[in-house]
Write an enzyme that holds these catalytic residues in place. Structure first.
Site, PDB file in Angstrom:
ATOM      1  N   ARG A 256      51.505  21.353  50.972  1.00  0.00           N
ATOM      2  CA  ARG A 256      52.728  21.202  50.411  1.00  0.00           C
ATOM      3  C   ARG A 256      52.707  19.537  50.303  1.00  0.00           C
ATOM      4  O   ARG A 256      53.045  18.951  51.263  1.00  0.00           O
ATOM      5  CB  ARG A 256      53.826  21.786  51.582  1.00  0.00           C
ATOM      6  CG  ARG A 256      55.199  21.817  51.176  1.00  0.00           C
ATOM      7  CD  ARG A 256      56.200  21.685  52.311  1.00  0.00           C
ATOM      8  NE  ARG A 256      56.259  20.458  52.810  1.00  0.00           N
ATOM      9  CZ  ARG A 256      56.390  20.440  54.288  1.00  0.00           C
ATOM     10  NH1 ARG A 256      56.680  21.287  55.064  1.00  0.00           N
ATOM     11  NH2 ARG A 256      56.478  18.992  54.574  1.00  0.00           N
ATOM     12  N   HIS A 260      59.229  19.496  53.092  1.00  0.00           N
ATOM     13  CA  HIS A 260      59.836  21.071  53.339  1.00  0.00           C
ATOM     14  C   HIS A 260      60.893  21.604  52.270  1.00  0.00           C
ATOM     15  O   HIS A 260      60.858  22.597  51.502  1.00  0.00           O
ATOM     16  CB  HIS A 260      60.132  21.434  54.858  1.00  0.00           C
ATOM     17  CG  HIS A 260      60.562  22.541  54.798  1.00  0.00           C
ATOM     18  ND1 HIS A 260      59.784  23.858  54.874  1.00  0.00           N
ATOM     19  CD2 HIS A 260      62.108  23.243  55.048  1.00  0.00           C
ATOM     20  CE1 HIS A 260      60.726  24.762  54.918  1.00  0.00           C
ATOM     21  NE2 HIS A 260      61.915  24.455  54.796  1.00  0.00           N
ATOM     22  N   TYR A 269      56.820  12.995  60.681  1.00  0.00           N
ATOM     23  CA  TYR A 269      55.871  13.821  61.299  1.00  0.00           C
ATOM     24  C   TYR A 269      54.542  14.033  60.868  1.00  0.00           C
ATOM     25  O   TYR A 269      53.564  14.647  61.461  1.00  0.00           O
ATOM     26  CB  TYR A 269      56.677  15.313  61.564  1.00  0.00           C
ATOM     27  CG  TYR A 269      56.948  15.961  60.371  1.00  0.00           C
ATOM     28  CD1 TYR A 269      56.025  16.858  59.569  1.00  0.00           C
ATOM     29  CD2 TYR A 269      58.150  16.169  59.815  1.00  0.00           C
ATOM     30  CE1 TYR A 269      56.331  17.395  58.498  1.00  0.00           C
ATOM     31  CE2 TYR A 269      58.664  16.666  58.643  1.00  0.00           C
ATOM     32  CZ  TYR A 269      57.469  17.407  57.888  1.00  0.00           C
ATOM     33  OH  TYR A 269      57.941  18.188  56.842  1.00  0.00           O
TER      34      TYR A 269
HETATM   35  C1  LIG Z   1      63.753  33.857  60.839  1.00  0.00           C
HETATM   36  C2  LIG Z   1      63.700  32.498  60.353  1.00  0.00           C
HETATM   37  N1  LIG Z   1      63.391  31.639  61.420  1.00  0.00           N
HETATM   38  C3  LIG Z   1      63.504  30.204  61.231  1.00  0.00           C
HETATM   39  C4  LIG Z   1      63.923  29.899  60.014  1.00  0.00           C
HETATM   40  C5  LIG Z   1      64.210  28.318  59.571  1.00  0.00           C
HETATM   41  N2  LIG Z   1      62.818  27.913  58.883  1.00  0.00           N
HETATM   42  C6  LIG Z   1      63.363  27.933  57.384  1.00  0.00           C
HETATM   43  S1  LIG Z   1      61.773  27.545  56.499  1.00  0.00           S
HETATM   44  C7  LIG Z   1      60.883  27.517  58.056  1.00  0.00           C
HETATM   45  C8  LIG Z   1      59.171  27.178  58.125  1.00  0.00           C
HETATM   46  C9  LIG Z   1      58.610  28.162  57.436  1.00  0.00           C
HETATM   47  O1  LIG Z   1      57.076  27.800  57.157  1.00  0.00           O
HETATM   48  P1  LIG Z   1      56.306  28.566  56.389  1.00  0.00           P
HETATM   49  O2  LIG Z   1      56.200  30.092  56.569  1.00  0.00           O
HETATM   50  O3  LIG Z   1      54.892  27.801  56.610  1.00  0.00           O
HETATM   51  O4  LIG Z   1      56.727  28.503  54.794  1.00  0.00           O
HETATM   52  P2  LIG Z   1      56.746  27.094  53.990  1.00  0.00           P
HETATM   53  O5  LIG Z   1      58.199  26.699  54.214  1.00  0.00           O
HETATM   54  O6  LIG Z   1      55.516  26.242  54.263  1.00  0.00           O
HETATM   55  O7  LIG Z   1      56.501  27.620  52.670  1.00  0.00           O
HETATM   56  C10 LIG Z   1      61.722  27.826  59.196  1.00  0.00           C
HETATM   57  C11 LIG Z   1      61.340  27.739  60.573  1.00  0.00           C
HETATM   58  C12 LIG Z   1      64.252  30.739  58.848  1.00  0.00           C
HETATM   59  N3  LIG Z   1      64.784  30.314  58.042  1.00  0.00           N
HETATM   60  N4  LIG Z   1      64.211  32.092  59.324  1.00  0.00           N
END
Ligand SMILES: Cc1ncc(C[n+]2csc(CCOP(=O)(O)OP(=O)(O)O)c2C)c(N)n1
Ligand SMILES: [Mg+2]
Length: 370
Positions: A256, A260, A269
């Site tokens: 990425r 985010h 970070y």
């Molecule tokens: C069930 C849930 N827990 C926490 C969140 C908060 N949250 C949003 S995105 C994220 C990180 C997800 O990371 P990843 O699966 O690696 O996907 P990326 O964003 O890197 O594409 C989190 C913890 C959420 N949206 N849903």
């Protein structure tokens, strides 16, 4: 116990040279010059859409945007392995997949502008809307795949999720169910190295793809910045699903490159050196180098690609700015399929508030706490 090393499948090296891997090259043997150029064009357009949407957020036209910068090959390569009747369950970051599925540029930002709870009509493109609940789409995809199988439909279902999502219980349940019931679903993990500020090393003590074997399905790790390799392994998994072979797991190693979401500042970070290192593995540059080496690049065509990308970006911008605000009372629509007394009370109260009836806004229906 010494672990067997995992080598990601790769068909194009970062310098654009082909990798001698007959087994996987055979899966894309039909992909000639025109098709490689088409994949390149898809990626250029996807990046252009992403840059435009990010700019729209910075200009106050979108509430939020989750950039896909750096993940173009993982998304385009996998999406182009699908048939129109296959079904996609996505997270929030798959705008390039949506573009390849045929979502109109004008529809890509609707939800992110906050004017509706959706972007596009899922039935029109066989792809769900952006889903914020991390990991939940693994369950939805598995259920859909299993139901399609019971209906006798020879289709594949694919679930896109991130590295962080692999730590969710929902995904563990989906993988266990899919393997036990042979659901024709492809689990496509875009390991972009980060889950907001959490690095992938704290999600998994072993390469993520290897965890698939514990559930009872094949897992493959692929260079997610190599569009041909991603196309090859996704074709294989999709064919397996369609022919009754059951589920598969793909871990696409990518990065990425941006934040985010537009609400995040990654400089807090992660080290700039890491981002610089991944820039050298840019998925678009890689195909460009391949085309250059193979004498398939010419300036006129490159100009056409850029003009096409600009045109798509213009459509995204114009549509976004022109999206009408919803009427306030629409807030209550589509919450429940059938009438609900508490919601009806709230609707009445809000209507009174909007029309300026004094005291109406402080009146609270029974049972509703502030
Ligand atoms: C069930 C849930 N827990 C926490 C969140 C908060 N949250 C949003 S995105 C994220 C990180 C997800 O990371 P990843 O699966 O690696 O996907 P990326 O964003 O890197 O594409 C989190 C913890 C959420 N949206 N849903
Ligand atoms: Mg991630």
């Amino acid at each position: 116990m010494a672990e067997k090393p995992t080598y990601p499948v790769q068909l194009i090296q970062p310098d654009g040279r082909r990798v001698l891997d007959r087994q996987h090259a055979a899966l894309v043997a039909d992909v000639g010059p025109d098709q490689v150029r088409a994949l390149y064009e898809d990626m250029v357009v996807a990046r252009r859409i992403d840059v435009e949407a990010t700019a729209l957020q910075r200009q106050g036209q979108l509430g939020l945007w989750p950039p896909l910068l750096g993940q173009e090959a993982a998304q385009v390569g996998s999406a182009r392995a699908l048939h129109p009747d296959d079904y996609v369950f996505c997270s929030y970051r798959e705008a390039a997949v949506a573009y390849c599925r045929g979502v109109r540029p004008a529809e890509l930002t609707r939800l992110w502008r906050g004017v509706a709870h959706y972007c596009w009509d899922p039935g029109a493109v066989n792809m769900t809307n952006p889903n914020i609940v991390v990991g939940s789409q693994g369950l939805h995809a598995t259920g859909y795949a299993y139901a399609a199988h019971l209906d006798g439909a020879e289709i594949a279902t694919i679930a896109y999720f991130g590295d962080g999502a692999t730590s969710q219980g929902d995904l563990a349940e989906a993988l266990g169910f899919a393997a036990s019931w042979s659901a024709p679903v492809v689990f496509f993990c875009q390991n972009n190295q980060w889950a907001i500020s959490a690095p992938v090393r704290i999600q998994s003590a072993t390469p993520i793809a290897r965890r698939a074997y514990g559930y009872g399905m094949p897992g493959v790790q692929v260079d997610g910045n190599d569009v041909l390799a991603v196309l090859a392994v996704t074709r294989q998994a999709v064919a397996r699903a369609r022919s009754g072979g059951g589920p598969s797991f793909i871990e696409a190693l990518t990065y990425r490159m941006g934040p985010h979401t537009t609400a995040d500042d990654p400089t807090r970070y992660r080290a700039a050196a890491e981002t610089e290192e991944w820039k050298r593995r840019d998925p678009i540059d890689r195909v460009r180098r391949l085309l250059e080496r193979e004498g398939l690049l010419d300036e006129d065509w490159e100009r056409q690609v850029a003009a096409h990308a600009d045109d798509v970006a213009r459509q995204v911008r114009t549509a976004t700015i022109e999206m009408p605000d919803p009427a306030p009372m629409e807030l209550f629509d589509h919450v429940y399929a059938t009438p609900h007394p508490l919601l009806d009370e709230q609707r009445r109260e809000y209507a009174e508030y909007l029309t300026g009836d004094p005291g109406a806004s402080s009146a609270r229906p029974e049972g509703v706490r502030p």
